[in-house]
Design a protein around this motif. Structure first.
Motif, PDB file in Angstrom:
ATOM      1  N   LEU B 194       0.810  -1.205  -0.100  1.00  0.00           N
ATOM      2  CA  LEU B 194       0.275  -0.027   0.105  1.00  0.00           C
ATOM      3  C   LEU B 194       0.953   1.236   0.142  1.00  0.00           C
ATOM      4  O   LEU B 194       0.528   2.317  -0.854  1.00  0.00           O
ATOM      5  CB  LEU B 194      -1.084  -0.012   1.393  1.00  0.00           C
ATOM      6  N   LYS B 195       1.748   1.005   0.773  1.00  0.00           N
ATOM      7  CA  LYS B 195       2.856   2.380   0.901  1.00  0.00           C
ATOM      8  C   LYS B 195       3.623   2.521  -0.568  1.00  0.00           C
ATOM      9  O   LYS B 195       3.473   3.669  -0.929  1.00  0.00           O
ATOM     10  CB  LYS B 195       3.824   1.925   1.832  1.00  0.00           C
ATOM     11  N   ARG B 196       3.748   1.253  -1.059  1.00  0.00           N
ATOM     12  CA  ARG B 196       4.448   1.635  -2.367  1.00  0.00           C
ATOM     13  C   ARG B 196       3.567   2.243  -3.406  1.00  0.00           C
ATOM     14  O   ARG B 196       4.002   3.257  -4.201  1.00  0.00           O
ATOM     15  CB  ARG B 196       4.968   0.293  -3.066  1.00  0.00           C
ATOM     16  N   ILE B 197       2.012   1.631  -3.380  1.00  0.00           N
ATOM     17  CA  ILE B 197       1.132   2.171  -4.412  1.00  0.00           C
ATOM     18  C   ILE B 197       1.120   3.576  -4.137  1.00  0.00           C
ATOM     19  O   ILE B 197       0.943   4.442  -5.288  1.00  0.00           O
ATOM     20  CB  ILE B 197      -0.310   1.511  -4.189  1.00  0.00           C
ATOM     21  N   GLN B 198       0.829   4.070  -2.818  1.00  0.00           N
ATOM     22  CA  GLN B 198       0.624   5.481  -2.671  1.00  0.00           C
ATOM     23  C   GLN B 198       1.686   6.281  -3.231  1.00  0.00           C
ATOM     24  O   GLN B 198       1.507   7.225  -3.614  1.00  0.00           O
ATOM     25  CB  GLN B 198       0.322   5.391  -1.035  1.00  0.00           C
ATOM     26  N   ARG B 199       3.121   6.065  -2.786  1.00  0.00           N
ATOM     27  CA  ARG B 199       4.113   6.808  -3.541  1.00  0.00           C
ATOM     28  C   ARG B 199       4.051   6.640  -5.090  1.00  0.00           C
ATOM     29  O   ARG B 199       4.314   7.790  -5.616  1.00  0.00           O
ATOM     30  CB  ARG B 199       5.543   6.008  -2.816  1.00  0.00           C
ATOM     31  N   GLU B 200       3.965   5.588  -5.755  1.00  0.00           N
ATOM     32  CA  GLU B 200       3.932   5.457  -7.111  1.00  0.00           C
ATOM     33  C   GLU B 200       2.707   6.394  -7.602  1.00  0.00           C
ATOM     34  O   GLU B 200       2.832   7.064  -8.791  1.00  0.00           O
ATOM     35  CB  GLU B 200       3.982   4.015  -7.449  1.00  0.00           C
ATOM     36  N   MET B 201       1.504   6.320  -7.099  1.00  0.00           N
ATOM     37  CA  MET B 201       0.451   7.141  -7.735  1.00  0.00           C
ATOM     38  C   MET B 201       0.550   8.644  -7.490  1.00  0.00           C
ATOM     39  O   MET B 201      -0.271   9.245  -7.896  1.00  0.00           O
ATOM     40  CB  MET B 201      -0.859   6.521  -7.158  1.00  0.00           C
ATOM     41  N   GLY B 202       1.279   8.695  -6.201  1.00  0.00           N
ATOM     42  CA  GLY B 202       1.248  10.163  -5.904  1.00  0.00           C
ATOM     43  C   GLY B 202      -0.042  10.696  -5.269  1.00  0.00           C
ATOM     44  O   GLY B 202      -0.308  11.944  -5.512  1.00  0.00           O
TER      45      GLY B 202
END
Lengths: 284, 396
Positions: B194-202
């Protein structure tokens, strides 16, 4: 453990064998024999004469089913959306007529639809006939309602509507509210939510409702006899005549019953297939 | 980075006089990972539902990008939700679940003859396909398009729910205890994911959980709530190291909470002994709550410590021993790698930065004693997953 459980099932297996399987076997045996119990197929080969009765039965049952669906679905939907108080009252009101004997209900409709029945008396009292006669120069004293196919369909709809409403209602009621919220959340307005979520998910209820209305409608004989006045003979009447009526021939009756059963099974099977496909087809 | 996106201004939510949210003031920045943390019934899900548009606050205002959105229905908000039990459409396969939001025709304002007109716009099949596949790639579900959602595991369903919510490219993603139904290991994996997705999608994530570890591990900002009130807002470090009151100290991690008196700036008295600390700004002789984290206590010889006590129970926890020590009838939890058998006398030493002083609050005296240690631990173990039943009950 497993052994014990199968022992428990025995009474039901016995019941089913005695009251479901055995009668069907008897119907099949009767259908394929003559009065002297000689094997024959003549009961089926001569059935062409009754094509019009088959057609009328299925036609009227289909009309009644469609009307039940058109009336029943909105009622079910509204009921499921309302609060528990409304739901209790509505459920009781829908069930209430079913606590009255089926024949009694149908006789009541006779009294209502007669040429000098309640409805025509009401029309007379409010001056409807005078109005029409004045406008069109006709000589109406009553509307002919009883002994029509319309009356038969009315009887079917009235008697079987609860069987359409209740399954649809219970399916919609059990729909997970969060699914509707999810659809809204994704941008769907209420019409879209209904079309793409509520309706497809209520199809199992629609299917069982349709089955529960169509099957008794197609085989009814009391309704067509009482409200159709015997002028619009249906399959149920035909079969009944072979067993109880003047045309006593249980072998032919069994054959007709068997053919009817097969057609109903095929209809249901096709519809179930269609319904399953529909769930996916709706979205593709 | 820190542009304000959502603001809750004095939001009150009450049902028949029963106050569920009590004057909530909160702003959320663009691209922030904010967690609403608290026990069930604390109002965190209600807050989320107000932002999502499923509830309208009894009083107060909700602003999105500076515009008041109190009366904007959910389907018109640039916000998408991952629901507690995923709420995937059972009649649709994985692909169609994700594509659901894209297939909905959107109203778009267009210039026509100099006048603004609204018309319905549908995405092309190709664009829908591209975006669905792109999202399935983000959540690692490529190859699952034609699967029925009921044939997926909990973790996979979770991913579908996330993909479905993200495919509309919302500015904000709301997540309501999304990992609650997953087992421990999967939960850890999904946290990272989730953390990764949040960073990637901004995009901004607003995350609701009752799991403090989850909150600390993932968030930029943690909002601790209880009884419909915000107890503390801060970074995970702030919340852990500088809890505002006994509730926060107890809810976040393990803590020994003691009665103390502030004798001077940097001097706190516990058990009639003075301890050096780093806290300042209290009135002279002000009664306070003192938080000492179990890992901040050093065990020393009985003679040379600041306090002297008797070990009453020891539990091996893998990395450390949970050691319960009785100091003058008050039991502390100390986490140490030194094994001290039950019954032994020990001394303890606490560094000044291991002591945190808090003002007295309504929560004083309710938490922080480990006398009933074993039972409490069992309770914590049982409380693994508690859906917010109380809050859900108000929806109808």
């Amino acid at each position: 453990m497993k052994h014990k459980r199968s022992l428990l099932a025995l009474p039901y297996v016995g019941w089913m064998a005695l009251f479901v399987v055995a009668p069907i076997v008897m119907v099949v045996v009767y259908a394929f024999t003559t009065a002297g119990f000689e094997p024959t197929a003549s009961n089926f080969t001569g059935m062409g004469t009754y094509v019009s009765i088959f057609a009328r039965s299925f036609q009227l049952a289909l009309i009644a089913t469609v009307i039940c669906l058109l009336i029943g679905y909105p009622i079910s939907y509204v009921m499921a959306k309302e609060g528990p108080g409304f739901q209790r009252v509505a459920t009781v009101l829908i069930m209430l007529p079913m606590w009255v004997n089926f024949l009694l209900r149908t006789y009541s409709w006779m009294a209502i639809l007669e040429n000098n029945g309640l409805l025509n008396q009401l029309f007379d009292a409010i001056g409807l006939f005078d109005l029409i006669n004045g406008l069109f120069g006709t000589d109406l004293t009553y509307f002919r309602m009883i002994r029509t196919q319309g009356a038969v369909v009315l009887g079917m709809v009235y008697n079987y509507l609860p069987f359409m409403i209740l399954p649809i209602y219970s399916v919609i009621l059990k729909l997970d509210r969060s699914l509707l919220e999810a659809a809204q959340d994704l941008g769907a307005n209420s019409a879209y939510v209904f079309r793409r979520v509520i309706f497809p998910l209520s199809l199992p209820g629609v299917l069982s409702g349709v089955t529960m209305v169509f099957v008794p409608s197609v085989s009814t004989f009391a309704i067509s006899r009482l409200l159709g006045g015997g002028t619009h003979m249906m399959l149920g009447d035909l079969i009944e005549q072979q067993f109880l009526g003047g045309a006593y021939n249980p072998h032919l009756g069994s054959a007709i019953a068997l053919v009817m059963m097969l057609i109903v099974i095929v209809c249901m099977w096709v519809m179930n297939r269609f319904g399953q496909g529909e769930e996916q087809a709706v979205v593709l | 980075m820190s542009k304000e996106l959502i603001r809750l201004s004095d939001c009150v939510m009450s049902y028949d006089g029963d106050v569920v949210l009590d004057h909530i003031n909160l702003y959320i920045n663009d691209r922030e990972f904010l967690t609403l943390l608290g026990p069930s019934g604390c109002g965190k899900t209600t807050t989320l539902r107000i932002i999502g548009g499923f509830l309208s606050p009894t009083a107060g205002d909700v602003f999105f990008d500076g515009v008041r959105i109190n009366d904007v229905p959910p389907h018109k908000r640039a916000v998408n939700t991952v629901f507690q039990k995923y709420a995937l459409f059972p009649h649709l396969n994985v692909y169609e679940n994700v594509a659901f939001g894209l297939r909905i025709p959107r109203a778009e304002t267009v210039e026509r003859d100099g006048k603004a007109a609204s018309r319905k716009v549908k995405l092309s099949k190709q664009e829908i396909h591209n975006r669905v596949m792109e999202m399935l790639e983000v959540v690692n579900l490529k190859g699952f398009e034609r699967r029925s959602v009921s044939a997926l595991s909990g973790g996979q369903q979770q991913r579908v729910a996330i993909a479905r919510a993200l495919v509309n490219r919302p500015k904000v993603l709301l997540l309501d205890e999304p990992l609650g139904a997953l087992d421990m290991r999967l939960r850890k994996d999904m946290q990272g994911e989730l953390k990764r997705i949040q960073r990637e999608m901004g995009i901004t994530f607003i995350y609701v959980t009752h799991d403090q570890e989850e909150a600390l591990a993932m968030s930029d900002t943690v909002v601790v709530m209880d009884q419909g009130k915000i107890q503390q807002i801060g970074t995970p470090e702030d919340i852990y190291n500088e809890p505002k009151n006994a509730f926060v100290a107890d809810f976040i991690g393990e803590s020994n909470i003691l009665d103390g008196v502030m004798r001077a700036d940097g001097v706190v008295e516990i058990f009639n002994r003075r301890f050096p600390c780093l806290d300042k700004g209290f009135a002279p002789d002000e009664p306070v709550d003192v938080v000492i984290r179990p890992e901040d206590v050093d065990i020393v010889d009985p003679g040379s410590g600041q306090l002297r006590g008797t070990v009453t129970a020891v539990t091996f926890k893998g990395v450390h021993y949970d050691t319960i020590v009785d100091f003058y009838g008050f039991k502390w939890l100390i986490q140490t790698t030194d094994f001290c058998p039950a019954g032994s006398d020990i001394g303890i030493q606490i560094d000044p930065d291991g002591i945190h002083v808090m003002r007295k609050s309504q929560y004083s005296g309710l938490f922080g004693d480990y006398s009933s240690y074993s039972e409490e631990y069992e309770e914590i173990g049982d409380a693994d997953y508690v859906p917010d039943g109380e809050e859900d009950g108000h929806e109808a």
